[in-house]
Design a protein around this motif. Structure first.
Motif, PDB file in Angstrom:
ATOM      1  N   VAL A 221       0.859  -1.180   0.000  1.00 19.36           N
ATOM      2  CA  VAL A 221       0.000   0.000   0.000  1.00 19.36           C
ATOM      3  C   VAL A 221       0.898   1.232   0.000  1.00 19.36           C
ATOM      4  N   PRO A 222       0.733   2.112  -0.964  1.00 19.76           N
ATOM      5  CA  PRO A 222       1.587   3.298  -0.999  1.00 19.76           C
ATOM      6  C   PRO A 222       1.416   4.142   0.271  1.00 19.76           C
ATOM      7  N   ILE A 223       2.532   4.597   0.815  1.00 22.12           N
ATOM      8  CA  ILE A 223       2.528   5.394   2.039  1.00 22.12           C
ATOM      9  C   ILE A 223       2.552   6.876   1.686  1.00 22.12           C
ATOM     10  N   ASP A 224       1.695   7.606   2.337  1.00 22.86           N
ATOM     11  CA  ASP A 224       1.670   9.058   2.154  1.00 22.86           C
ATOM     12  C   ASP A 224       2.909   9.650   2.826  1.00 22.86           C
ATOM     13  N   THR A 225       3.866  10.069   2.022  1.00 20.32           N
ATOM     14  CA  THR A 225       5.129  10.578   2.564  1.00 20.32           C
ATOM     15  C   THR A 225       5.087  12.078   2.831  1.00 20.32           C
ATOM     16  N   SER A 226       3.924  12.679   2.658  1.00 23.27           N
ATOM     17  CA  SER A 226       3.833  14.122   2.892  1.00 23.27           C
ATOM     18  C   SER A 226       3.642  14.450   4.368  1.00 23.27           C
ATOM     19  N   ILE A 227       3.316  13.441   5.179  1.00 24.23           N
ATOM     20  CA  ILE A 227       3.152  13.644   6.611  1.00 24.23           C
ATOM     21  C   ILE A 227       3.996  12.609   7.341  1.00 24.23           C
ATOM     22  N   PRO A 228       4.405  12.883   8.567  1.00 20.20           N
ATOM     23  CA  PRO A 228       5.186  11.900   9.324  1.00 20.20           C
ATOM     24  C   PRO A 228       4.350  10.652   9.610  1.00 20.20           C
ATOM     25  N   MET A 229       5.028   9.529   9.743  1.00 22.33           N
ATOM     26  CA  MET A 229       4.329   8.260   9.906  1.00 22.33           C
ATOM     27  C   MET A 229       3.461   8.228  11.162  1.00 22.33           C
ATOM     28  N   TYR A 230       3.923   8.848  12.244  1.00 19.79           N
ATOM     29  CA  TYR A 230       3.152   8.752  13.480  1.00 19.79           C
ATOM     30  C   TYR A 230       1.846   9.520  13.403  1.00 19.79           C
ATOM     31  N   GLU A 231       1.705  10.406  12.416  1.00 16.01           N
ATOM     32  CA  GLU A 231       0.459  11.145  12.230  1.00 16.01           C
ATOM     33  C   GLU A 231      -0.441  10.492  11.176  1.00 16.01           C
ATOM     34  N   ASN A 232       0.063   9.471  10.484  1.00 11.07           N
ATOM     35  CA  ASN A 232      -0.672   8.844   9.385  1.00 11.07           C
ATOM     36  C   ASN A 232      -1.587   7.746   9.927  1.00 11.07           C
ATOM     37  N   THR A 233      -2.879   8.003   9.958  1.00  7.41           N
ATOM     38  CA  THR A 233      -3.843   7.043  10.505  1.00  7.41           C
ATOM     39  C   THR A 233      -4.064   5.836   9.600  1.00  7.41           C
ATOM     40  N   GLU A 234      -3.495   5.854   8.378  1.00  8.42           N
ATOM     41  CA  GLU A 234      -3.616   4.699   7.489  1.00  8.42           C
ATOM     42  C   GLU A 234      -2.644   3.599   7.882  1.00  8.42           C
ATOM     43  N   LEU A 235      -1.650   3.919   8.705  1.00  6.22           N
ATOM     44  CA  LEU A 235      -0.656   2.943   9.120  1.00  6.22           C
ATOM     45  C   LEU A 235      -1.095   2.259  10.412  1.00  6.22           C
ATOM     46  N   SER A 236      -0.439   1.148  10.732  1.00  8.30           N
ATOM     47  CA  SER A 236      -0.774   0.405  11.946  1.00  8.30           C
ATOM     48  C   SER A 236      -0.261   1.143  13.177  1.00  8.30           C
ATOM     49  N   PHE A 237      -0.816   0.771  14.336  1.00  7.02           N
ATOM     50  CA  PHE A 237      -0.344   1.360  15.586  1.00  7.02           C
ATOM     51  C   PHE A 237       1.151   1.078  15.782  1.00  7.02           C
ATOM     52  N   GLU A 238       1.575  -0.164  15.409  1.00 11.24           N
ATOM     53  CA  GLU A 238       2.975  -0.531  15.592  1.00 11.24           C
ATOM     54  C   GLU A 238       3.890   0.353  14.757  1.00 11.24           C
ATOM     55  N   GLU A 239       3.516   0.613  13.488  1.00  7.07           N
ATOM     56  CA  GLU A 239       4.338   1.451  12.618  1.00  7.07           C
ATOM     57  C   GLU A 239       4.381   2.891  13.114  1.00  7.07           C
ATOM     58  N   ARG A 240       3.241   3.396  13.553  1.00  7.36           N
ATOM     59  CA  ARG A 240       3.187   4.781  14.018  1.00  7.36           C
ATOM     60  C   ARG A 240       3.986   4.949  15.308  1.00  7.36           C
ATOM     61  N   ALA A 241       3.848   3.977  16.212  1.00  7.53           N
ATOM     62  CA  ALA A 241       4.587   4.066  17.468  1.00  7.53           C
ATOM     63  C   ALA A 241       6.092   3.974  17.234  1.00  7.53           C
TER      64      ALA A 241
END
Length: 367
Positions: A221-241
């Motif tokens: 799944v393409p990751i939105d690189t315009s915002i930091p990962m911890y703010e991206n709600t499309e990612l898992s809790f583990e990735e954001r943490a």
């Protein structure tokens, strides 16, 4: 905020449930997946498919003309490719090899007692003929079969240049009986002990193993690189943490270990995995408080010992639900609370008996 948080919770539950469905189906398929590979040795405790002349031995009776009146077992044609059986194998074609022991002297090879399911030992024709059959349990059983190696003490050795499955009698006038497959079923031709080494009755054993199940490919799944990962709600809790922790200094990480953590502004967070500056502050958080009978600023309910005196667990559930709603609506930086107290009323000198439910184990357990 309350409705938004509940919506997110329901969405996560739905995603988890949907994700479980194909996993359950896959697990059921994996449990039945077997592979049957040609073996060059026999190991005690393993299961094998016995194949001769392209036919697998089945634990099912058959009338074989060469059995000389003895009972014999049926066969099933099998297809082999690259050292593995590719045709269907049923449960009555899978045999257990247990280590054999015999009290008879003169037996030259390691022996195996061979069984299928709940059947008794594999034997030569139990009527005295040359068939391959389940052992005649009216005459032999596990208690005395060790004294009858010529009936159920099978050897797997190279004979006449080929791997063979045979019974070697301790009686010099008796024959060596080999397992031999044919379309009509299996028989056990006898060869005199004087020239048994010249016999040529090939047998193949295919060991039963678990098939390797390929992991399904998960599309990226393409990751939105315009915002930091911890703010991206499309990612898992583990990735954001992981991204958020990677942005913290050692001092900031250590600050998370106390019950009242300080806020960290976005400008104080480092580059992180995507090296995109943060835009959201990390708010302060408190994870120590209690709400045994309500929360500060909310409704003050009776202590636990009073509530338990009602013997009404549903009333207590309604109270706890109201307390939780008040916390979520006005808890601020605190969403973690200690509750309840499950100690028994045992000694009035304890001093905090009012926080317990009762001296009754059952009542306390229910509440």
């Amino acid at each position: 905020m309350k409705h938004f948080t509940r919506g997110i919770a329901w969405l996560l539950c739905l995603v988890m449930l949907l994700g479980m469905l194909p996993v359950v189906s896959l697990a059921a398929d994996e449990a039945d997946a077997k592979v049957y590979t040609l073996a060059d040795t026999v190991e005690v405790g393993k299961q094998y498919v016995i194949v001769s002349n392209g036919y697998a031995l089945k634990n099912e009776t058959a009338a074989v003309s060469t059995a000389n009146g003895g009972t014999s077992l049926a066969s099933a044609a099998v297809t082999v490719e690259d050292g593995k059986i590719t045709s269907e194998i049923t449960a009555d074609m899978i045999w257990d090899f247990a280590e054999g022991t015999t009290t008879q002297a003169g037996h030259p090879y390691t022996g195996y007692f061979i069984t299928n399911g709940d059947s008794k030992f594999l034997s030569r024709g139990s009527s005295g003929g040359a068939g391959v059959a389940p052992l005649n349990t009216a005459t032999y059983d596990a208690a005395n079969v060790s004294s009858k190696p010529h009936y159920a003490y099978w050897s797997v050795e190279e004979v006449g240049g080929v791997m063979s499955l045979f019974l070697f009698s301790t009686t010099s006038s008796d024959y060596v009986f080999f397992a031999r497959g044919a379309e009509a079923g299996f028989d056990a031709p006898g060869v005199s002990q004087d020239n048994w080494q010249s016999a040529n009755y090939p047998i193949e054993l295919y060991v039963v193993g678990e098939a390797e199940v390929e992991e399904p490919e998960v599309p990226e799944v393409p990751i939105d690189t315009s915002i930091p990962m911890y703010e991206n709600t499309e990612l898992s809790f583990e990735e954001r943490a992981a991204d958020l922790v990677a942005r913290m200094t050692v001092q900031q990480k250590a600050g998370q270990l106390i019950n009242n953590t300080a806020a960290i502004s976005a400008s104080q967070l480092g580059g992180g995995a995507l090296n995109v500056p943060g835009t959201k502050d990390l708010p302060r958080y408190t994870w120590w408080s209690e709400m045994l009978h309500g929360t500060r600023g909310g409704v003050n309910y009776p202590q636990n010992t009073t509530v338990a005196s009602t013997w009404n667990p549903e009333l207590y559930r309604a109270e706890a639900t109201n307390i939780a709603q008040e916390v979520r609506e006005g808890g601020g930086s605190n969403l973690n609370f200690y509750s309840p107290t499950i100690n028994m009323h045992r000694d009035p000198r304890w001093g905090r008996n009012e926080e317990s439910y009762s001296e009754d184990v059952l009542l306390t357990t229910v509440f």
